[in-house]
Design a protein around this motif. Structure first.
Motif, PDB file in Angstrom:
ATOM      1  N   ALA A 296      44.917  18.060  36.256  1.00 14.46           N
ATOM      2  CA  ALA A 296      43.919  18.921  35.612  1.00 14.46           C
ATOM      3  C   ALA A 296      44.461  20.322  35.316  1.00 14.46           C
ATOM      4  CB  ALA A 296      42.670  19.008  36.489  1.00 14.46           C
ATOM      5  N   ALA A 297      44.961  21.000  36.344  1.00 18.81           N
ATOM      6  CA  ALA A 297      45.371  22.397  36.170  1.00 18.81           C
ATOM      7  C   ALA A 297      46.557  22.533  35.228  1.00 18.81           C
ATOM      8  CB  ALA A 297      45.717  23.005  37.535  1.00 18.81           C
ATOM      9  N   ARG A 298      47.466  21.590  35.236  1.00 17.81           N
ATOM     10  CA  ARG A 298      48.655  21.699  34.372  1.00 17.81           C
ATOM     11  C   ARG A 298      48.265  21.698  32.900  1.00 17.81           C
ATOM     12  NH1 ARG A 298      53.937  17.644  34.319  1.00 17.81           N
ATOM     13  NH2 ARG A 298      55.070  18.735  32.649  1.00 17.81           N
ATOM     14  N   ASN A 299      47.271  20.925  32.522  1.00 20.22           N
ATOM     15  CA  ASN A 299      46.817  20.903  31.133  1.00 20.22           C
ATOM     16  C   ASN A 299      45.838  22.030  30.834  1.00 20.22           C
ATOM     17  OD1 ASN A 299      47.894  18.193  29.853  1.00 20.22           O
ATOM     18  ND2 ASN A 299      47.234  17.679  31.925  1.00 20.22           N
ATOM     19  N   ALA A 300      45.036  22.405  31.818  1.00 19.40           N
ATOM     20  CA  ALA A 300      44.042  23.450  31.589  1.00 19.40           C
ATOM     21  C   ALA A 300      44.679  24.825  31.448  1.00 19.40           C
ATOM     22  CB  ALA A 300      43.027  23.462  32.727  1.00 19.40           C
ATOM     23  N   VAL A 301      45.873  25.030  31.990  1.00 19.84           N
ATOM     24  CA  VAL A 301      46.500  26.350  31.997  1.00 19.84           C
ATOM     25  C   VAL A 301      47.198  26.676  30.677  1.00 19.84           C
ATOM     26  CG1 VAL A 301      48.815  25.732  32.817  1.00 19.84           C
ATOM     27  CG2 VAL A 301      47.777  27.895  33.540  1.00 19.84           C
ATOM     28  N   LEU A 302      47.364  25.698  29.794  1.00 19.33           N
ATOM     29  CA  LEU A 302      48.142  25.917  28.567  1.00 19.33           C
ATOM     30  C   LEU A 302      47.596  27.054  27.700  1.00 19.33           C
ATOM     31  CD1 LEU A 302      48.955  22.226  27.547  1.00 19.33           C
ATOM     32  CD2 LEU A 302      50.441  23.890  28.648  1.00 19.33           C
ATOM     33  N   PRO A 303      46.289  27.122  27.405  1.00 20.33           N
ATOM     34  CA  PRO A 303      45.804  28.272  26.615  1.00 20.33           C
ATOM     35  C   PRO A 303      46.011  29.606  27.328  1.00 20.33           C
ATOM     36  CG  PRO A 303      44.190  26.488  26.606  1.00 20.33           C
ATOM     37  CD  PRO A 303      45.208  26.149  27.642  1.00 20.33           C
ATOM     38  N   SER A 304      45.899  29.613  28.647  1.00 20.65           N
ATOM     39  CA  SER A 304      46.103  30.859  29.388  1.00 20.65           C
ATOM     40  C   SER A 304      47.548  31.310  29.338  1.00 20.65           C
ATOM     41  CB  SER A 304      45.663  30.676  30.850  1.00 20.65           C
ATOM     42  OG  SER A 304      44.289  30.386  30.936  1.00 20.65           O
ATOM     43  N   VAL A 305      48.491  30.369  29.280  1.00 19.58           N
ATOM     44  CA  VAL A 305      49.909  30.734  29.175  1.00 19.58           C
ATOM     45  C   VAL A 305      50.171  31.455  27.867  1.00 19.58           C
ATOM     46  CG1 VAL A 305      52.244  29.798  28.973  1.00 19.58           C
ATOM     47  CG2 VAL A 305      50.699  28.922  30.713  1.00 19.58           C
ATOM     48  N   SER A 306      49.559  30.984  26.784  1.00 18.75           N
ATOM     49  CA  SER A 306      49.717  31.658  25.498  1.00 18.75           C
ATOM     50  C   SER A 306      49.140  33.067  25.543  1.00 18.75           C
ATOM     51  CB  SER A 306      49.042  30.847  24.393  1.00 18.75           C
ATOM     52  OG  SER A 306      49.606  29.555  24.296  1.00 18.75           O
ATOM     53  N   GLY A 307      47.970  33.212  26.148  1.00 21.56           N
ATOM     54  CA  GLY A 307      47.379  34.538  26.287  1.00 21.56           C
ATOM     55  C   GLY A 307      48.193  35.443  27.178  1.00 21.56           C
ATOM     56  N   PHE A 308      48.818  34.873  28.183  1.00 23.76           N
ATOM     57  CA  PHE A 308      49.647  35.668  29.084  1.00 23.76           C
ATOM     58  C   PHE A 308      50.864  36.215  28.367  1.00 23.76           C
ATOM     59  CE2 PHE A 308      53.153  35.746  32.261  1.00 23.76           C
ATOM     60  CZ  PHE A 308      52.691  36.818  33.010  1.00 23.76           C
TER      61      PHE A 308
END
Length: 329
Positions: A245-257
């Motif tokens: 779950a977290a590995r896929n859910a974090v993708l948009p946050s990585v771009s924002g980071f």
């Protein structure tokens, strides 16, 4: 390899476009750095035409050369690491000013941004996994701090923890009277002490966005079929939460980071003004007020390289986290 080359080519073109704008925009602004420096020197006596000519050559503002020639000279000097001489801090070079101020900004805002991202992602992951818990109800409070004007939050914290409760100092980057700059324990401790309150302000004002974004993506990801399949296989809940779950859910946050990390330098102006912090943001504000073309161009160059570099690294990291992005290229 093809994916990396395509990304590198795109960022090289973007860097050239940014450098071109970096050259022309300050020259389209009203004012002349030569006149500003001459006005400072004229307070000590008359300035001869020969002195004015020497200052024009020194600052790279030769009015006898066409603009295209100045542009080529600018790119050539940039290639050799010559960013010019600062009018505001004359006779110091732009490289010296950036070298003195950039570590303060990167150390304060860079570390605070990374901390807020990591803590926000972790708390958002837990809030999305356990919907309706007390942690889930904290998110509206944290997002409220994000909507508060940053300078207002900084002033409130200064009033509470530096004036009413004198736990932290009011301003500065270190104790200028008790320590000397250098790789010593006293100096490092003083820097951490003076930077705690500004860093805390950054974390409080930005952690809510990371928590909310990660929490919503976790809720959406947990309804996917592959999550149900993993749970049906009897996998441990922690493995389902982190690996699936977290590995896929974090993708948009990585771009924002990547965007927020790239704008660490640009976003330091308000922070350093409120806390009188000796970083590159204060130098940029001084350069704008004094029409210091060379210093503005040098700082904008640092901002451009940091933004493009952060986005390039995250693009490559994104391809590792989600190989589907690499396969579509």
């Amino acid at each position: 390899m093809r994916y990396i080359l395509q990304k590198a080519a795109f960022y090289v073109v973007a860097l050239w476009a940014a450098l071109t704008l970096n050259f022309f925009i300050p020259r389209w602004m009203p004012g002349n750095p030569v006149d500003i420096l001459i006005s400072k020197l004229s307070a000590k006596g008359p300035v001869s035409p020969a002195t004015r000519r020497a200052i024009e050559l020194l600052l790279g503002a030769d009015t006898n050369e066409p603009l295209w020639r100045q542009y080529l000279d600018y790119l050539g000097n940039l290639f050799h690491g010559d960013l010019g001489v600062s009018v505001t801090y004359f006779p110091a070079s732009v490289t010296q000013i950036i070298g003195q101020t950039l570590p303060w900004t990167v150390g304060l805002i860079g570390i605070a941004t990374v901390i807020s991202f990591l803590v926000g992602i972790l708390l958002g992951q837990l809030a999305g996994w356990k919907r309706g818990s007390w942690l889930d109800s904290v998110i509206p409070v944290t997002t409220m701090f994000q909507s508060v004007p940053y300078f207002w939050l900084a002033l409130i914290l200064l009033y509470l923890f530096a004036s009413v409760l004198p736990v932290f100092p009011l301003n500065g980057g270190y104790d200028v009277y008790g320590t000397q700059p250098g790789p010593t324990a006293d100096f490092v401790g003083s820097v951490l002490y003076y930077g705690t309150l500004p860093a805390l302000t950054i974390v409080i004002s930005s952690i809510g966005g990371w928590m909310l974004g990660m929490r919503n993506m976790m809720v959406s990801t947990l309804s996917e079929d592959y999550i149900l399949t993993a749970e049906a296989k009897g996998l441990h809940p922690r493995r389902v939460r982190t690996v699936y779950a977290a590995r896929n859910a974090v993708l948009p946050s990585v771009s924002g980071f990547a965007i927020s990390l790239g704008f660490v330098v640009a976003g330091s102006i308000v922070t350093e003004q409120v806390f009188s912090y000796p970083g590159i943001g204060s130098a940029l504000l001084t350069a704008v007020q004094g029409n210091d073309y060379a210093l503005m161009q040098g700082i904008f160059l640092v901002i451009t390289v940091s933004v493009l570099g952060a986005n390039l690294l995250v693009d490559l990291l994104y391809a590792i986290i989600d190989p589907r992005t690499r396969a579509r290229v």
